[in-house]
Scaffold this motif. Structure first.
Motif, short mmCIF file in Angstrom:
data_model
loop_
_atom_site.label_atom_id
_atom_site.label_comp_id
_atom_site.label_asym_id
_atom_site.label_seq_id
_atom_site.Cartn_x
_atom_site.Cartn_y
_atom_site.Cartn_z
N GLU A 9 0.82 -1.21 0.00
CA GLU A 9 0.00 0.00 0.00
C GLU A 9 0.86 1.26 0.00
N GLY A 10 0.55 2.16 -0.93
CA GLY A 10 1.23 3.45 -0.99
C GLY A 10 2.57 3.43 -1.68
N ILE A 11 3.03 2.27 -2.13
CA ILE A 11 4.36 2.21 -2.73
C ILE A 11 4.31 1.69 -4.17
N ASN A 12 3.88 0.44 -4.36
CA ASN A 12 3.94 -0.11 -5.72
C ASN A 12 2.61 0.04 -6.46
N GLY A 13 2.26 1.31 -6.66
CA GLY A 13 1.09 1.64 -7.47
C GLY A 13 1.39 1.48 -8.94
N TYR A 14 0.48 1.95 -9.79
CA TYR A 14 0.60 1.67 -11.22
C TYR A 14 1.85 2.28 -11.84
N LEU A 15 2.27 3.47 -11.39
CA LEU A 15 3.49 4.07 -11.93
C LEU A 15 4.70 3.21 -11.60
N TYR A 30 1.61 -9.02 -10.86
CA TYR A 30 1.68 -7.91 -9.93
C TYR A 30 0.33 -7.81 -9.22
N PHE A 31 0.33 -7.96 -7.91
CA PHE A 31 -0.91 -7.84 -7.15
C PHE A 31 -1.07 -6.38 -6.71
N SER A 45 -11.31 8.39 -7.59
CA SER A 45 -10.39 8.72 -8.68
C SER A 45 -9.04 8.03 -8.52
N LYS A 46 -8.57 7.92 -7.28
CA LYS A 46 -7.29 7.24 -7.03
C LYS A 46 -7.38 5.77 -7.40
N GLU A 47 -8.47 5.13 -6.99
CA GLU A 47 -8.66 3.72 -7.29
C GLU A 47 -8.81 3.49 -8.79
N LEU A 48 -9.53 4.39 -9.46
CA LEU A 48 -9.72 4.25 -10.90
C LEU A 48 -8.39 4.30 -11.65
N LYS A 49 -7.48 5.15 -11.18
CA LYS A 49 -6.16 5.22 -11.82
C LYS A 49 -5.40 3.90 -11.63
N GLU A 50 -5.53 3.31 -10.44
CA GLU A 50 -4.82 2.07 -10.16
C GLU A 50 -5.32 0.92 -11.02
N ILE A 51 -6.63 0.84 -11.23
CA ILE A 51 -7.20 -0.31 -11.92
C ILE A 51 -7.44 -0.07 -13.40
N ARG A 219 8.67 -7.02 0.42
CA ARG A 219 9.76 -6.18 0.92
C ARG A 219 11.09 -6.48 0.24
N GLY A 220 11.33 -7.74 -0.11
CA GLY A 220 12.58 -8.09 -0.77
C GLY A 220 12.75 -7.38 -2.10
N LEU A 221 11.65 -7.24 -2.85
CA LEU A 221 11.72 -6.56 -4.14
C LEU A 221 11.79 -5.05 -3.98
N LEU A 222 11.24 -4.52 -2.91
CA LEU A 222 11.36 -3.08 -2.68
C LEU A 222 12.78 -2.74 -2.24
N ARG A 223 13.40 -3.63 -1.50
CA ARG A 223 14.79 -3.41 -1.10
C ARG A 223 15.74 -3.55 -2.27
N ASN A 224 15.49 -4.55 -3.10
CA ASN A 224 16.35 -4.81 -4.26
C ASN A 224 15.44 -5.10 -5.45
N PRO A 225 15.17 -4.11 -6.30
CA PRO A 225 14.22 -4.31 -7.40
C PRO A 225 14.67 -5.37 -8.39
N GLY A 226 15.95 -5.73 -8.37
CA GLY A 226 16.46 -6.75 -9.28
C GLY A 226 16.54 -8.13 -8.64
#
Length: 286
Positions: A9-15, A30-31, A45-51, A219-226
């Protein structure tokens, strides 16, 4: 192995999802951060952008729904189906006290009879793929056998198990004894989630549970995206790609967020996870 990116929540949004998928291909699903159905209105509006399908183009994105009311889940799932989604995920994992106090997320696990009626209704009335993300229970490991017996009665797309109790939050170690029970007795395809931080963690899990062919990582992917690329292909994150990843996210936020304060606040959440990359850079970056 199939790799899933957990909803954060609040981090891995659509962007974030689009940039990550472009620079680090290899994520099978991607969940999305959870949607809470609202009786008196549709998506905001925020939810519509996400989905919005155009914001998730080229990704296998799965909307997640958090509720304890079957009619609300069904109504929201049908709206998502109309947008083109054929799979939804039920959140039975969130341990937040504000969520649990309302009987949602992992708080719903305290009411197994109500949960079974809920599942019975949504599986009967929805012609969609339905996956479930669950914790092991609320207070005792013994709760999981009752929950697993309920889950086994329904044809889930997959059962994603985070083997901690609600009261464990994220502080106590994962309970592998619970996941052993799941791997031995689940009738649904099983996915593991929990403390996969380093490539070695993924490799160790694959050795210990060769019968489980999918993992969810947050969290592992947020720490190391690769991380997934390193685990699957042995390609270690390099400085240039890390810089490109960081700058693209920052520039994307500049385009949609108003004011430096909001942009920095959003980036700060990501920086907190990425801090380990710079504490011991030789361990992560070549």
């Amino acid at each position: 192995m199939r790799y899933y990116f957990a909803p954060m929540e609040g981090i891995n949004g659509y962007l974030y999802r689009r940039i990550h998928a472009h620079l680090f291909p290899g994520i099978d699903k991607y969940f999305m951060p959870f949607l809470v159905p609202h009786v008196k209105r549709s998506f905001n509006s925020k939810e519509l952008k996400e989905i919005a399908p155009e914001n998730n183009k080229g990704l296998y994105a799965v909307p997640q729904i958090m509720t304890n009311k079957a009619e609300d889940f069904i109504s929201t799932a049908k709206k998502l189906r109309d947008l083109g989604y054929d799979e939804v995920n039920l959140n039975l994992g969130c341990p937040s006290k504000t969520v649990v106090s309302k009987g949602r997320g992992s708080g719903f696990l305290a009411y197994p009879k109500e949960l079974e009626r809920f599942l019975d209704e949504i599986f009967e009335k929805l012609d969609m793929k339905i996956s479930v993300k669950t914790r092991a229970g609320v207070e005792e490991e013994e709760e999981f056998l009752t929950l697993l017996d309920i889950y086994n009665r329904f044809p889930m797309e997959e059962l994603i198990v985070h083997p901690r109790l609600q009261t464990d939050y994220y502080k106590k170690p994962v309970r592998f004894s619970v996941f052993l029970q799941a791997s031995a007795a689940s009738r649904n395809p099983l996915c593991y989630n929990g403390d996969l931080i380093y490539a070695q963690d993924i490799e160790r899990f694959a050795r210990e549970f060769p019968q489980v062919d999918r993992v969810m990582i947050g969290r592992g992917l947020l720490r190391n995206p690769g991380l997934v690329r390193e685990a699957a292909q042995g390609i270690v994150l390099d400085k240039e790609t890390l810089r490109e990843y960081h700058d693209q996210i920052y520039e994307a936020y500049q385009e949609v967020l108003y004011g430096d304060r909001n942009i920095l606040f959003r980036m700060k959440e990501l920086w907190c996870f990425m801090g380990s990359l710079f504490e011991d850079p030789k361990k992560y970056i070549k």
